[in-house]
Enzyme design. Structure first.
Site, short mmCIF file in Angstrom:
data_model
loop_
_atom_site.label_atom_id
_atom_site.label_comp_id
_atom_site.label_asym_id
_atom_site.label_seq_id
_atom_site.Cartn_x
_atom_site.Cartn_y
_atom_site.Cartn_z
N ASP A 231 3.84 2.66 -10.77
CA ASP A 231 4.32 3.62 -9.78
C ASP A 231 3.14 4.27 -9.04
O ASP A 231 2.18 4.71 -9.67
CB ASP A 231 5.13 4.70 -10.51
CG ASP A 231 5.66 5.74 -9.56
OD1 ASP A 231 6.47 5.39 -8.70
OD2 ASP A 231 5.23 6.92 -9.66
N GLU B 102 3.56 -0.84 -7.10
CA GLU B 102 4.30 -0.10 -6.07
C GLU B 102 3.25 0.52 -5.16
O GLU B 102 2.72 1.60 -5.42
CB GLU B 102 5.20 0.99 -6.67
CG GLU B 102 6.15 1.55 -5.62
CD GLU B 102 5.97 3.03 -5.29
OE1 GLU B 102 6.64 3.52 -4.38
OE2 GLU B 102 5.15 3.71 -5.94
C1 GLC Z 1 7.08 6.46 -6.39
C2 GLC Z 1 8.57 6.52 -6.57
C3 GLC Z 1 9.11 7.74 -5.93
C4 GLC Z 1 8.40 8.94 -6.50
C5 GLC Z 1 6.88 8.80 -6.41
C6 GLC Z 1 6.17 9.81 -7.25
O1 GLC Z 1 6.72 6.32 -5.07
O2 GLC Z 1 9.18 5.38 -6.04
O3 GLC Z 1 10.49 7.85 -6.12
O4 GLC Z 1 8.78 10.07 -5.77
O5 GLC Z 1 6.45 7.57 -6.90
O6 GLC Z 1 6.22 9.46 -8.60
C1 GLC Z 2 5.12 7.59 -0.27
C2 GLC Z 2 4.36 6.91 -1.33
C3 GLC Z 2 5.22 6.02 -2.13
C4 GLC Z 2 6.50 6.73 -2.54
C5 GLC Z 2 7.17 7.47 -1.45
C6 GLC Z 2 8.24 8.35 -2.00
O1 GLC Z 2 5.57 6.66 0.65
O2 GLC Z 2 3.33 6.12 -0.78
O3 GLC Z 2 4.51 5.59 -3.25
O4 GLC Z 2 7.40 5.76 -2.95
O5 GLC Z 2 6.24 8.26 -0.81
O6 GLC Z 2 9.11 8.80 -0.99
#
Ligand code: GLC
Ligand code: GLC
Length: 640
Positions: A280, A322
């Site tokens: 993540d 991610e």
């Molecule tokens: C990732 C997840 C998102 C979350 C963020 C912080 O981007 O997909 O839902 O808010 O990480 O952990």
């Molecule tokens: C931003 C971050 C991503 C997360 C998202 C959550 O785009 O780069 O990691 O999933 O915020 O809304």
């Protein structure tokens, strides 16, 4: 002269000393160290003082290896022999929140047949590790990485469900939130109590001097509900780094102890049967003054070390990055240069997702083609996670220079997409909502289910039958690109029955400030089961489900959709038609997608890689290409 003893030799000897090499499992472990130990050491040396970290890491390996079940060790052996298990066309992904799917792990266990029937072979359960109480960013604020959310089940149940999934041919993915922990996590608690060891797990500054310097180049992820990247904590008497929400404390990956903690957490999850770890927000884990603190070189060195650690210890496990970053940056997460093929096995194809939506709104594919052409080759051992939407909002990641190249303005196009998908643009039927409006530019992201964004929901609310039909075609066309691109298609829960927005999220005070919950509806099982059985054939749910089954079936029979085969994306001469081309000795495939509401012509010259007589793998029909083909609105053809 005696040969030079390398760090590798020293580490190998230290490991070998702790193993009983007459045991098959131990001998396997050492073999794998021979194979991946070099990657491990190289990754560690790029970031840490090797002596700080290698000893503890070997202890973790030996300890967790001892805890690995014989069943999982067998799975390891099989996958070492079949390293492409996740790249094959029969890998069909499904992503859900356990509670929204069917209450808890027991509920899930009872629904495995549903997943099997859909041919799912890869299941991502969104955060299930124990979150902080109250608001938890949908579980991405983890308080304990060794326990589950109480209402979902126990770690023992997780292991049992994993085993059940495995017997059903389904691999299990879980999130590993490794950029931050909940401020109630044990490490944070100890840090608050003044324990220096744990204070060093975080970034804490006594005054604004350094935070202000960092802020000059740092963007904000949640400008609305979590402005700034630091939060004053009175117990710490410090500004704590909090990239996301104020209750999510960024951990300090420059500290080797943090690396070892997470390595052990990963091994523990692997020993509970987890097959894939979703890294993540991986881009964020290394901080460097004067940068946006995303995608720094150390991120990749650390990923390489972690992955090598898993390859040695639990090689049936893969990593998924991610990294929601632009086309020029994302390749690094699958590995570029010396990291090629040594970091994550999978990464989300965020650009493709954005480009599908962009092409549909613009009824034009020029930008899509340009952006997709910018992707270099990826390591043949990796796969894209391909998706139309996920549990997060859609950020309109259109690069200014890309936009410029096709003669449009990046800012204007991003604003157009945000308007279009929230139904503010004339003629748009979309029902998305604005997420995180940026103060200066007015730019914003969009929340909403795929059915809401493609207009099925809006057309149905207006009771316009023809518009519903068209929207369903649009929806299927978009999802066909997901299933056709290659890599792992990730179906977000409920999209197989075209679920609409859930406006009720505002009734829950832990959710109402974050409208990403609008596109996380619970599974309506009656509708899902009816659709699976083909009841109510005229309903959007059943129609979509049938079309999905058809896409999946066609995909299973196309060897050239293996992730190792590159997809070439072209825009048809008629504009508005995207062409995906896969050239492979197992049989070339050319896919045509009309992303517009009108008929489009594709000439024979654009389908050169096929003989005259072709078969559309979606309809099963065979025909001669002649001079070319006319495509109906949103028509899709997978020709071979
Ligand atoms: C990732 C997840 C998102 C979350 C963020 C912080 O981007 O997909 O839902 O808010 O990480 O952990
Ligand atoms: C931003 C971050 C991503 C997360 C998202 C959550 O785009 O780069 O990691 O999933 O915020 O809304």
């Amino acid at each position: 002269m005696a040969p030079k003893v390398t760090e590798f030799d020293r580490a190998r000897a230290a490991l070998a000393k702790k193993l009983d090499l007459s045991q098959r499992g131990d001998a396997d472990l050492l073999d794998r160290f021979d194979r991946w130990g070099g990657d491990l050491i190289e990754g560690l040396q790029a970031t840490y003082e090797l002596t700080d970290v290698i000893g503890p890491l070997i202890d973790i390996m030996v300890d967790q290896h001892g805890k690995r079940s014989e069943t999982l060790r067998q799975r390891d052996r099989e996958r070492v022999l079949n390293p492409d298990w996740f790249q094959r066309p029969d890998t069909i992904g499904y992503v859900c929140y356990t509670d929204l799917f069917d209450k808890d792990l027991k509920g899930l266990a009872n629904r495995v047949d549903y997943l099997k029937k859909l041919r799912v072979s890869y299941l991502h359960l969104l955060p299930i590790l124990e979150p902080r109480p109250g608001e938890s960013d949908g579980g991405y604020a983890v308080m304990n990485y060794r326990a589950l959310r109480k209402d979902l089940g126990t770690m023992a149940e997780l292991a049992a469900v994993a085993e059940q999934l495995h017997t059903s041919g389904i691999s299990l993915t879980l999130d590993l939130v490794l950029n931050h922990v909940a401020m109630e996590h044990e490490w944070a608690e100890k840090a608050k109590q003044g324990d220096q060891k744990y204070r060093d797990y975080f970034y804490a500054y006594p005054d604004r001097e350094i935070p202000d310097q960092f802020e000059q180049s740092l963007p904000e992820v949640f400008p609305d509900f979590a402005p700034g990247n630091f939060t004053w904590n009175p117990e710490m008497e410090a500004w704590v780094w909090t990239t996301f929400n104020s209750y999510q404390w960024d951990v300090n990956w420059a500290n080797p102890a943090v690396f070892c903690e997470f390595a052990d957490i990963i091994a523990n999850l692997a020993n509970h049967g987890v097959d894939c770890i979703r890294l993540d927000a991986i881009a964020f884990i290394w901080k460097r003054m004067g940068t946006i603190c995303q995608g720094e070189p150390e991120v990749h060195a650390i990923t390489q070390a972690l992955r090598a650690f898993s390859k040695i210890l639990t090689p049936s496990m893969i990593y998924k990055a991610e990294a929601i970053v632009g086309p020029a940056q994302v390749g690094a997460y699958l590995g570029e240069g010396k990291h090629a093929g040594k970091v994550s096995d999978m990464a989300y194809h965020n650009s493709l997702m954005v480009q599908i939506w962009s092409a549909i709104a613009a009824k034009d594919t020029k930008l899509l083609e340009l952006v997709m052409a910018r992707f270099g080759a990826m390591p043949a051992s990796t796969a894209w996670g391909v998706y139309l939407r996920c549990h997060d909002d859609i950020g309109w990641a259109i690069d200014d220079s890309d936009a410029h190249r096709v003669g449009i303005n990046g800012h204007d196009h991003r604003m157009f997409l945000a308007d279009y998908y929230t139904g503010k643009f004339y003629g748009s039927e979309a029902r998305g909502v604005d997420f995180q409006i940026e103060k200066h530019s007015g730019e914003r992201r969009t929340s909403g289910t795929a059915a809401a964004l493609t207009g099925i929901q809006g057309a149905l609310e207006r009771k316009d039958k023809a518009a519903v039909d068209l929207a369903i075609r649009r929806y299927i066309c978009a999802y066909a690109m997901v299933f056709g691109f290659g890599g792992i298609p990730l179906l977000y829960m409920g999209d197989e029955i075209a679920l609409f927005n859930d406006d009720d999220f505002v009734k829950d005070k832990t959710k109402r400030d974050d409208n990403r919950w609008i596109h996380r509806p619970a599974m309506p099982w009656q509708v899902a089961e009816d659709a699976a059985q083909g009841k109510k054939p005229g309903s959007p749910a059943t129609r979509v489900r049938k079309a999905m089954e058809n896409l999946i079936q066609a995909r299973l029979n196309l060897p050239s959709l293996h992730a190792a085969v590159a997809t070439k994306v072209r825009a048809g001469q008629g504009h508005g038609v995207a062409i995906f081309e896969r050239i492979h000795p197992s049989g070339n495939v050319i896919q045509l997608y009309n992303l517009t509401e009108t008929r489009r012509w594709v000439s024979r010259d654009e389908i050169l890689a096929l003989p005259d007589w072709v078969t559309d793998r979606l309809s099963g029909q065979s025909f001669a290409l002649g001079d070319g083909l006319e495509l109906e609105p949103y028509q899709v053809l997978w020709l071979s």
